[in-house]
Design an enzyme around this catalytic site. Sequence first.
Site, short mmCIF file in Angstrom:
data_model
loop_
_atom_site.label_atom_id
_atom_site.label_comp_id
_atom_site.label_asym_id
_atom_site.label_seq_id
_atom_site.Cartn_x
_atom_site.Cartn_y
_atom_site.Cartn_z
CD GLU A 1 -44.03 10.51 48.25
OE1 GLU A 1 -43.43 10.36 49.32
OE2 GLU A 1 -43.87 9.75 47.28
CG ASP B 1 -37.90 8.51 45.61
OD1 ASP B 1 -38.53 9.44 45.07
OD2 ASP B 1 -37.97 8.29 46.84
C1 GLC Z 1 -40.35 9.44 48.97
C2 GLC Z 1 -40.20 10.61 48.04
C3 GLC Z 1 -38.88 11.33 48.17
C4 GLC Z 1 -38.34 11.18 49.58
C5 GLC Z 1 -38.07 9.70 49.83
C6 GLC Z 1 -37.58 9.44 51.25
O1 GLC Z 1 -41.07 8.42 48.34
O2 GLC Z 1 -40.42 10.38 46.65
O3 GLC Z 1 -39.10 12.70 47.83
O4 GLC Z 1 -37.15 11.93 49.72
O5 GLC Z 1 -39.21 8.89 49.58
O6 GLC Z 1 -38.59 9.72 52.17
#
Ligand code: GLC
Length: 625
Positions: free
Chosen positions: A514, A317
Site C-alpha cells: 500500500e 475498505d
Molecule cells: C486494506 C486494503 C484492501 C484490503 C483491506 C483489508 O487497507 O486497501 O485492499 O482488502 O484493507 O485488509
Amino acid sequence: MKPPYSTVRLGRLLPLMLAGAALAPHFCVRAASGQQVLLAYDAQAKALLAKMTLAEKVGQMCQPDQAFLRDPDDIQRYFLGSLLSGGGSGPKNKADYTLKGWTDMVDVYQEHALKTRLAIPLLYGVDAVHGHNNIPGAVIFPHNIGLGCARDPGLVERIERATAEEVRATGINWVFAPCVAVPRDVRWGRTYEGYAEDPGVVELLGAAAVRGFQGSRLTRPRSVVACAKHFVGDGGTAFGTGKGLDGQGLDQGDTRCNEATLRRIHLPGYLTAVQAGVATIMPSYSSWNRLKCTANKYLLTEVLKRELGFEGFLISDYNAIDQLDPDYRRCIALAINAGIDMVMLTDKYPEFCRQLTELARTGQVPMSRIDDAVTRILRVKFAAGLMDPRRSPLADRRLQRAFGGPRHRRLARQAVRESSVLLKNARHTLPLAKTVTRLHVSGKGADDLGMQCGGWTIDWQGKMGNDVPGGTSILTAIRQAVSRHTAVTFSRDGRGAEGAAAGVVVIGEKPYAEFMGDRADLAVDQEDLAAITNLKRAGIPVVVILISGRPLYLEPVLAQADAVVAAWLPGSQGEGVTDVLFGDYPPTGKLSHSWPRASSRLPLDAGDPGYDPLFALGYGLTYGP
Ligand code: GLC
C-alpha cells in the site's frame, strides 16, 4: 445545522450525474448475466429479512477485524454478520500461527455466530492476493503484475482455484481479491497488486480470477466469495494527492479525469468481473475529482448497482468510512446512503451498531436502504451455501491434505516461468548450461524468500528474511538445477566470482504494501549496483534477476549486465526462475507495464503523447534467433 446527508452530496453530484446520463448509452451494458445466480436467492433472502430485528440487520452490515474484538461473545451481542483478518491479523499467540491455529480461530468465531437467534453464519474475509498468503506453509503465487506479463487467463483461473481450496481449508469463505486496479503511475506502492496498465489485460484476467475463486458454482465446498477491488480508479490517482510519502504519494489519492476516461480505463475490470458473477466489490479509499469513492452515490448506486446490474454487496475498505467526515455518525450515513452495504472497521463496532440503529430510527438512513443492504448480504450467503442446513459452515479439514502440496507448487512454478520477462540477452548469454564447472550467485535477493514474495506475505508489509515454509529461494533452485559436478558459490556483494563460468545476481525491492510502497524515485539501490559491478570486475558474464513490484530505472544495470530477467514478485517457487535461466522454459513473458527511462516524465503509459519508454508495453525477448 447541516442539511440532511443525502442532499449535501446531490448538489455536488448533479453535474456528474448529467454527464453520466449523457454517456450512459455508450457504456450502459446491463451486466446482470453473471449476477442471476445471486438474484435466484432473492426470495429466500427476503423471507429471512422479514424475521430480522433492526439490531440483527445492523449486525449483518458490520465487519470488524477479529483482532479488535473485545470478546468473541460480541459476535452474538451485536449479531455480527462478518469478520475479517486484515494483513497480519491472525491468532493472538504466535505459536498458533499455523494452519491448525488459524482454522481453530475461524471455527471458534463461526460457532459463536451459530449461537445467535437466527444462526446466520459469518462471512469471514481475508486478503488472499497471491495464494493464501497469511498462513505459513501456503503456496505463495506470483503477485498480479507478473501474471499480467503471462497474460494467461486459464493459468489465473487455475491459480485462484488452488488459492480458494487452500483458503477454504482454513474455514475462511471470502477473499478480498482480485484487485482489478489499472495502475497508471508505477510510483504507486500498489502497482504490483494490479495486472497491467492496459485495461484489456485487466478485464481478461480479473474475470478469470473471479471464475477461479467462485468456481462453476459458489456453493461448491472449494469455492470462495470473491471481491473485485478497489472501485474505481484507484490506479489513476495523481502524484502528490495520496497518503504515502507524507501526503506526497499516490495511494488513496485523487483520480482527476472526466467520466469518459474513468469509464474507458478504470471501469472495464468491473464490467467483466460483474459479468463473471463477482459477489462482492470493495470501493476505493481514493477519490474521483475530490469526492471519496466510499461516499459517491453516483458511482456506487447509479453506475455499479443500477447500470452494471451488480446484485452482490459493497464492502467498504478498512476504516475507510472514517475518512469521510469528522463526525462518525455522519460518516456512517454518507457511506450507507451512497450504497455501501457492509462496513469494514476495527474497534468502533459497538458505536457503529448504535449509531446506524439511531440513523435508521430517525430516517436519516432510510429503512429501505438497510433492507436493500441486508438483502444483498443474505443473497450472497445463500448463494455461497452458508444457509444450507445440510452443510456445516465450519472448516472442511479434509481440504488440508492439498494445502501447500506439490500440485499447487507445480502450478506456482509454472506461473513464475510464464511471468518472467527477458529484457536483455547479449551474445546469447542465456540460457546458462547446467554442467559448467562453477556458477557464482550474489545479490540481496538470491536467498531471501521474503523479498521473493514481497508484500502481503504472512504480515501486511511482508519482510526480508520472511519465513516461508515450503518455499524455494532462487539460490536453492540454482543449486538443485545444476549437475552434481557444478559448484555454486555465493557472496551477497558479488565478490569472489573470479573463475566462475557466469555470475547471477538477484537484486530489487525490499517488501512493502500500500502507501508504504509509494516512491518518488525508482532508482536501483546502491547495494545492488555494487554487487553487479563486483561481478563485472571478475570478467565473467553477468546475469541480473530483478525482483520488484514494478519497473525500476534500469539504465545503470543494462550498462553492465549481459542478460536481464524481470521476475517481478515470483512468490515461494524460485524454481520457476531457474527454469527460464537454464532454458528448460524459453521466456514468453511480455511487459504488462511500459518501462520508463530515468528521464521519463511519469506517469508513462502506452498511447501517451511522446511515448518513449525504455521498453514498451508488451516487450519481451525469448531464446533462439
Ligand atoms: C486494506 C486494503 C484492501 C484490503 C483491506 C483489508 O487497507 O486497501 O485492499 O482488502 O484493507 O485488509
